[in-house]
Scaffold this motif. Structure first.
Motif, PDB file in Angstrom:
ATOM      1  N   HIS A  69       1.001   0.247   4.078  1.00 20.83           N
ATOM      2  CA  HIS A  69       1.729   1.467   3.720  1.00 20.83           C
ATOM      3  C   HIS A  69       0.808   2.635   3.372  1.00 20.83           C
ATOM      4  O   HIS A  69       1.288   3.691   2.969  1.00 20.83           O
ATOM      5  CB  HIS A  69       2.668   1.185   2.543  1.00 20.83           C
ATOM      6  CG  HIS A  69       3.570   0.011   2.764  1.00 20.83           C
ATOM      7  ND1 HIS A  69       4.437  -0.067   3.826  1.00 20.83           N
ATOM      8  CD2 HIS A  69       3.697  -1.153   2.063  1.00 20.83           C
ATOM      9  CE1 HIS A  69       5.095  -1.210   3.774  1.00 20.83           C
ATOM     10  NE2 HIS A  69       4.662  -1.887   2.728  1.00 20.83           N
ATOM     11  N   HIS A  70      -0.496   2.440   3.509  1.00 19.98           N
ATOM     12  CA  HIS A  70      -1.459   3.511   3.266  1.00 19.98           C
ATOM     13  C   HIS A  70      -2.283   3.739   4.523  1.00 19.98           C
ATOM     14  O   HIS A  70      -2.578   2.796   5.267  1.00 19.98           O
ATOM     15  CB  HIS A  70      -2.405   3.161   2.112  1.00 19.98           C
ATOM     16  CG  HIS A  70      -1.786   3.275   0.768  1.00 19.98           C
ATOM     17  ND1 HIS A  70      -2.526   3.393  -0.390  1.00 19.98           N
ATOM     18  CD2 HIS A  70      -0.482   3.280   0.366  1.00 19.98           C
ATOM     19  CE1 HIS A  70      -1.709   3.470  -1.444  1.00 19.98           C
ATOM     20  NE2 HIS A  70      -0.461   3.393  -1.002  1.00 19.98           N
ATOM     21  N   GLU A 110       8.337   5.903   2.932  1.00 21.72           N
ATOM     22  CA  GLU A 110       8.955   4.590   3.083  1.00 21.72           C
ATOM     23  C   GLU A 110       9.476   4.404   4.509  1.00 21.72           C
ATOM     24  O   GLU A 110      10.107   5.292   5.089  1.00 21.72           O
ATOM     25  CB  GLU A 110      10.118   4.441   2.095  1.00 21.72           C
ATOM     26  CG  GLU A 110      10.750   3.060   2.088  1.00 21.72           C
ATOM     27  CD  GLU A 110      11.834   2.929   1.027  1.00 21.72           C
ATOM     28  OE1 GLU A 110      12.497   1.876   0.981  1.00 21.72           O
ATOM     29  OE2 GLU A 110      12.006   3.888   0.249  1.00 21.72           O
ATOM     30  N   ALA A 112      -0.531   7.715   0.988  1.00 21.36           N
ATOM     31  CA  ALA A 112       0.577   6.754   0.995  1.00 21.36           C
ATOM     32  C   ALA A 112       1.661   7.277   1.926  1.00 21.36           C
ATOM     33  O   ALA A 112       2.122   8.408   1.781  1.00 21.36           O
ATOM     34  CB  ALA A 112       1.125   6.570  -0.417  1.00 21.36           C
ATOM     35  N   THR A 170       5.375   3.154   9.689  1.00 23.82           N
ATOM     36  CA  THR A 170       4.357   2.152   9.974  1.00 23.82           C
ATOM     37  C   THR A 170       3.339   2.708  10.963  1.00 23.82           C
ATOM     38  O   THR A 170       3.561   3.742  11.591  1.00 23.82           O
ATOM     39  CB  THR A 170       4.979   0.874  10.558  1.00 23.82           C
ATOM     40  OG1 THR A 170       5.645   1.198  11.794  1.00 23.82           O
ATOM     41  CG2 THR A 170       6.000   0.277   9.588  1.00 23.82           C
ATOM     42  N   SER A 194       4.856  12.489   1.605  1.00 26.06           N
ATOM     43  CA  SER A 194       3.757  11.552   1.522  1.00 26.06           C
ATOM     44  C   SER A 194       2.861  11.949   0.373  1.00 26.06           C
ATOM     45  O   SER A 194       2.743  13.128   0.037  1.00 26.06           O
ATOM     46  CB  SER A 194       2.982  11.562   2.843  1.00 26.06           C
ATOM     47  OG  SER A 194       2.022  10.546   2.859  1.00 26.06           O
TER      48      SER A 194
END
Length: 689
Positions: free
Chosen positions: A459-460, A300, A297, A303, A274
């Motif tokens: 996504h942050h 990938e 961030a 959530t 991250s």
């Protein structure tokens, strides 16, 4: 059902993805579980039948760490240990092999890797009585007494359901309280474990190999050998004339406005998962803790929801690492090789690793020394002829034997093993590096409430962190919070290891946005509510109709640690929230103009002769008419509380009880019944020490 030694009691696990491991073969270093239609047969590879199964349920890593320690000691004592999660053993509980369970509760719910097991066990205890007959177990429950209503809820539930299904406890359930002597509680239960297992197998206590004759319990711990490789960097760089020097002093010659506490510990390697995008300071004055806003961030595919936690794997402060290196005559270039007779280790073994990297990443240097460890250290002093020191022995034994003295002088002062070694030089010279490392628990994760909403950025996430950096109560320099200082030192584009952990279902915004909510917090406890309000602001901006939202926020001073002040005011103007504040160190002058009726410490709409508004529960009481209107007229209104579990949260709960008592004219018992009913699904707390 007749079972021979090595068979499995119970029924097939429910067909769910979370318990898929129990419907297929699961292999460990010592056992193989093979399912059949009616029961599960166990392939036995344990010498003389002496095996133990160690199961854990853990979100933060504390229970897993205890389970690893148990399995490691089991190997040393001659048992063959299997270590696994509770969910990996749904339907797979062996008979005639002791089962050791270590688990915690999260708001009364099972940890993520124990939910399927608890669900299965609840079903078995109701529908298939005696199906676990022959299973022998013991349980250690970990918890925090600030969560009064749900303290030890899951360990108690597992204990009860195992008993109802026919299993037998071979050692009474233990409790480790992280609000007290957490590791000491473990040690006391742990000391009873091995005699109980020996009794279970009807054998004499199993002697440990390589047993030392001296009466230190470190001799019964897994043997850890550490080889030190000095000057490895200078040798590899072909600078053979380089040797280790030692710094005597380092002082500032010129003044600077930059804080010396800003040094980063982020240079130690971490799994790059991250990325930090921003890190800014929110508040600082005098003795008020620095609070930082950190935007991260996510990796990938990860959530989150507003109200969830972000788990981070921190790095020890550089100052703590330097102390450990210095204590054992090492420097930043030193490499070490660790080897052990245990099959269960939480750190690299049998190959060189930089000593600074090891102390930074793999162990808890600041963990409070336990009473058992103090006794072990006293034995070092008593039995080593070269370093024998009767005064040191007497002091260490007094600290370990008297619970009150230990609480006052060790636990409350957060005295670590390293602190003890630094306090007693004669002792330090008799403790080897391997013995020191063996006393340290593995590095654990820390969880922080996420202070953002995915409607702001899917996504942050953001964190709102109080940085612990103050004079140590132990008297040894500064006490630096491991995780908060690690996060404080991160720079944009730095990477760190993270995972989103779901908060209890009740600590999320209602599914129906028209449901009214009341949020009560203090200090950095505002973190999850910033995410809530940010989400509501996004919904308002998109035209959604929302129920009323009240935020009661307490801090010290409106000009120093009223974090997110401008942002909250903007969201209030938007209609996403109504804000009520309390400032514990702010005394407004007669000329002070209030922000509005809601935010003045002098405001007293009810003409109530209470003390001046100082803490957030004072503000809550003052605004009780508004609170009652929300709670009584709309029976689905939700209450959320976040902050100190030792002071703020109990006072807030008591205030809600008093509000209800006054409004309804009921007695204490009826008011307690009301709040207890609310706590089932309408009163959610997220508290910390």
């Amino acid at each position: 059902m007749s079972m021979s030694n090595g068979t499995i009691a119970g029924t097939a696990a429910p067909s769910t993805s979370s318990s898929s491991s129990s419907s297929s073969s699961t292999t460990s270093s010592s056992t193989t579980f093979v399912p059949s239609s009616s029961s599960l047969a166990r392939s036995q590879h344990v010498p003389d039948g002496r095996g133990v199964l160690v199961l854990y349920g853990s979100n933060s890593g504390a229970c897993e760490g205890f389970a690893q320690r148990i399995a490691s000691h089991a190997t040393k004592k001659g048992y063959k240990a299997t270590l696994s999660t509770l969910d990996n053993n749904v339907g797979n509980l062996p008979v005639h092999v002791p089962v050791i369970i270590v688990t915690s509760s999260y708001e009364g719910k099972a940890p993520d890797n124990a939910r399927a097991f608890v669900s299965w066990l609840e079903g078995v205890s109701v529908t298939q009585r005696d199906s676990l007959k022959g299973v022998a177990y013991t349980i250690l429950g970990c918890g925090h007494t600030d969560w009064v209503r749900t303290y030890q809820a899951v360990p108690k539930l597992i204990d009860a359901k195992l008993s109802e299904a026919g299993a037998t406890s071979f050692l009474g359930r233990g409790e480790a309280n992280s609000n007290g002597d957490f590791f000491g509680d473990f040690d006391e239960w742990f000391a009873q474990l091995w005699p109980s297992i020996s009794k279970f197998y009807n054998i004499e206590a199993i002697p440990s190999p390589n047993m030392s004759p001296r009466s230190s319990s470190s001799s019964s711990s897994p043997q850890l050998t550490v080889d030190i490789i000095q000057n490895s960097r200078s040798s590899l760089l072909r600078q053979g004339d380089m040797s280790a020097g030692r710094v005597i002093s380092n002082s500032v010659l010129t003044s600077s406005s930059l804080s010396s506490s800003s040094s980063s510990s982020s240079s130690s390697p971490l799994s790059p998962t991250s990325t930090v995008t921003t890190a800014t300071s929110l508040a600082r004055i005098d003795d008020i803790e620095v609070k930082r806003h950190i935007e991260i961030a996510l990796p990938e595919g990860m959530t989150y929801r507003a109200g969830d936690y972000l788990a981070i794997l921190p790095v020890n402060p550089r100052s703590s690492v330097s102390r450990a290196l210095s204590r054992f005559g090492m420097n930043n270039d030193t490499q070490i090789v660790l080897s052990s007779n245990s099959d269960v280790l939480s750190y690299p073994s049998n190959y060189p690793i930089n000593a600074a990297e090891f102390f930074s990443n793999y162990v808890e240097l600041a963990q409070v020394v336990t009473r058992k460890q103090l006794r072990d250290l006293a034995a070092h002093v008593a039995n080593n002829t070269n370093t024998r020191d009767d005064a040191t022995y007497k002091t260490l034994m007094e600290l370990s034997e008297d619970a009150h003295i230990y609480d006052q002088n060790v636990l409350q002062k957060r005295l670590s093993v390293l602190d003890v070694l630094e306090s007693f030089p004669r002792l330090s010279s008799s403790v080897t590096l391997g013995e020191f490392i063996s006393m340290l628990p593995p590095m654990r994760i820390r969880q922080y409430s996420i202070s953002s909403s995915p409607l702001w950025h899917p996504h942050h996430v953001t964190l709102s962190v109080s940085v612990v950096d103050s004079p140590a109560w132990s008297g040894h320099g500064l006490f630096k919070g491991v995780a908060s200082n690690f996060l404080s030192g991160l720079l944009p584009q730095d990477q760190l290891s993270v995972a989103v952990r779901r908060s209890p279902t009740a600590f999320h915004l209602p599914t129906d946005p028209s449901t009214p909510i009341i949020m009560v917090c203090a200090g950095s406890g505002i973190a999850p509510f910033r995410g809530f309000i940010q989400e509501r602001a996004s919904q308002v901006a998109s035209g959604r109709e929302l129920g009323r939202a009240l935020l009661f926020f307490g801090c010290r001073h409106p000009d120093t640690d009223y974090i997110y002040k401008d942002e909250l005011a903007r969201w209030e103007r938007l209609g996403a929230v109504t804000i009520y504040t309390a400032f514990s160190r702010f005394v407004p002058s007669s000329s002070t103009s209030s922000h509005d009726n809601n935010n003045s410490n002098n405001n007293n709409n009810n003409n109530d002769p209470i003390t001046p508004i100082k803490y957030v529960h004072h503000r809550l009481w003052q605004e009780r008419a508004t609170v009652l209107d929300l709670l009584m007229q709309q029976d689905d209104a939700r209450i959320y509380v976040c902050g100190s579990g030792t002071r703020m949260a109990p006072e807030v709960r008591r205030t809600f009880v008093n509000i209800y008592k006054e409004a309804k004219g009921v007695n204490d018992e009826d008011a307690e019944t009301w709040i207890a009913n609310m706590e089932h699904n309408r009163y959610a707390t997220d508290v910390f020490g």
